[in-house]
Scaffold this active site. Structure first.
Site, PDB file in Angstrom:
ATOM      1  N   SER A  51     -11.007  -1.138   2.804  1.00 40.77           N
ATOM      2  CA  SER A  51     -10.236  -1.071   4.188  1.00 40.77           C
ATOM      3  C   SER A  51     -10.043  -0.045   4.526  1.00 40.77           C
ATOM      4  CB  SER A  51      -9.180  -2.110   3.740  1.00 40.77           C
ATOM      5  OG  SER A  51      -9.090  -3.755   3.387  1.00 40.77           O
TER       6      SER A  51
ATOM      7  N   ARG B 134       0.569  -0.994  -0.245  1.00 45.58           N
ATOM      8  CA  ARG B 134       0.089  -0.559   0.065  1.00 45.58           C
ATOM      9  C   ARG B 134       0.951   1.029   0.154  1.00 45.58           C
ATOM     10  NH1 ARG B 134      -2.150  -3.393  -1.118  1.00 45.58           N
ATOM     11  NH2 ARG B 134      -4.807  -3.813  -0.102  1.00 45.58           N
TER      12      ARG B 134
ATOM     13  N   GLU C 145      -5.487   2.977   6.270  1.00 43.68           N
ATOM     14  CA  GLU C 145      -5.266   3.740   4.816  1.00 43.68           C
ATOM     15  C   GLU C 145      -5.501   4.366   4.310  1.00 43.68           C
ATOM     16  OE1 GLU C 145      -6.143  -0.676   2.983  1.00 43.68           O
ATOM     17  OE2 GLU C 145      -6.437  -0.013   1.273  1.00 43.68           O
TER      18      GLU C 145
END
Ligand SMILES: Cc1cc2nc3c(=O)[nH]c(=O)nc-3n(C[C@H](O)[C@H](O)[C@H](O)COP(=O)(O)OP(=O)(O)OC[C@H]3O[C@@H](n4cnc5c(N)ncnc54)[C@H](O)[C@@H]3O)c2cc1C
Length: 344
Positions: free
Chosen positions: A231, A161, A327
């Site tokens: 998420s 990520r 995130e």
């Protein structure tokens, strides 16, 4: 001056924030012009694709520019397809477009919301695959002078990520297009989730695509119905010692061993073990089935989501001594703010 241009329709959380200006850029020159005009007015600028990875914590006192640079070009060599896609192309539609042309290799990343140009930024990933596996290069423009350059996959410094676009090329740069290299020999990736149940002898790219779409539709809330950004937290990566200690107390804790000896934990599992599924705070809530997804349950403000995230982080730390990191990118009055600091 109070911002009055609504951003609700351009962020998947459906947060009712406003900005001074909202523009669409369909070419590199328009993008640079809009950016330079905003800077001349001393406005901060926020570039967005589909707004599916951002949380507005406040009104944005600046100019939002939606990247809508389109275009797809396909070239081939003996063994590969080389595809160039404009940053403003819709990611899922791009995969469908290629599938219809019998060009395969992106199926595992189907139905991830957002634009092609945003995909390298956090190196999107799902079902055993990451963007870095198929990305050949990324084209960027320096917004103050219009200079275009090309970064190879190595130069993109892709990580979990993460990429260079969250760091060195964050301000004063925009991604304008992405190059992909897809092998003409299709190798299915079937190790994860429902894919592992598929019959390998009859498997096709279309079946993988359909399975991914059906699984995601059944598991994840549709942002059109229930605001969310997928998420909310990254899966934490901890030392082998910490992972071992957690396993002693929680033998069922899912753990994924990394090449560097560290261990990835499932953030959703940790949150679930704290009994937080369905937990509500103001208009924000933890999704009843997906603990990793925070939702705009009932006209949530950005701060409702922030406060909920802070509680989750605290409870997970109290139980597991693991600190979760978002995130999702947080956007404040003048632009991006430190999400970890915000929920600490
Ligand atoms: C239901 C749901 C499911 C999801 N599932 C996944 C998943 O499985 N895997 C995964 O990795 N992600 C997932 N996500 C997160 C999200 O879809 C991805 O991060 C996606 O790539 C974001 O694209 P976007 O165009 O919406 O980016 P945006 O939210 O618009 O922007 C994200 C960041 O990139 C910056 N940015 C946008 N465009 C540019 C540009 N052209 N140049 C420079 N900077 C730019 C923005 O300023 C912002 O900081 C999910 C989100 C949702 C809502």
């Amino acid at each position: 001056m109070k911002p009055s241009i609504e951003l609700k329709s351009v962020n998947s959380f459906g947060i009712n924030a406003c900005a001074y200006e909202l523009h669409r850029a369909d070419s590199v020159s328009v993008l640079c012009d809009l950016w330079q005009q905003a800077i001349a007015k001393q406005y901060p600028v926020l570039l967005l694709g589909s707004g599916s990875n951002v949380l507005f914590t406040d009104n944005f006192h600046g100019s939002v520019i939606l990247n809508r640079i389109k275009g797809i070009d396909i070239q081939e060599t003996a063994d590969s397809w080389h595809i160039y896609a404009g940053a403003g192309e819709n990611w899922h539609q791009f995969i469908e477009f290629l599938l219809n042309k019998s060009i395969y290799g992106l199926e595992n990343l189907a139905l991830i919301p957002g634009c092609v140009g945003s995909a390298p930024i956090q190196n999107i990933g799902a079902y055993g695959m990451e963007l870095k596996n198929v990305c050949e290069y990324v084209d960027i423009v320096q917004l103050d002078n219009g200079e275009v350059s090309r970064l190879s996959t190595v130069e993109c410094e892709f990580g979990y990520r993460d990429s260079i676009f969250k760091h060195q090329y964050r301000d004063n740069y925009a991604i304008i297009g992405v190059g992909f290299k897809l092998s003409k020999i299709w190798t299915p990736i079937l190790a994860y989730g429902d894919l592992s149940q598929l019959d390998r002898t009859t498997i096709t790219p279309q079946k993988v695509f359909n399975t991914i779409c059906a699984t995601r539709r059944s598991k994840l809330p549709d942002p059109e119905q229930l605001g969310n950004a997928g998420s909310f937290f990254k899966n934490p990566i901890v030392s082998a010692t910490i992972a071992k200690n957690i396993r002693q107390d929680f033998p069922n804790c899912p753990q994924f061993f990394q090449a560097n000896g560290h261990v990835k934990l499932a953030a959703g599992w940790l949150i679930d073990m704290c009994g937080l599924k369905g937990y509500q705070l103001g208009g924000a809530a933890v999704h009843i089935h997906q603990a990793l997804v925070l939702i705009n349950q009932d006209s949530a403000t950005g701060m409702d989501i922030v406060n909920l995230a802070a509680i989750i982080r605290k409870k997970v730390f109290q139980r597991f001594s693991v600190l979760l990191e978002p995130e999702v990118r947080f956007m404040g009055i003048n632009g991006e703010i430190d999400s970890v600091e915000c929920i600490s």
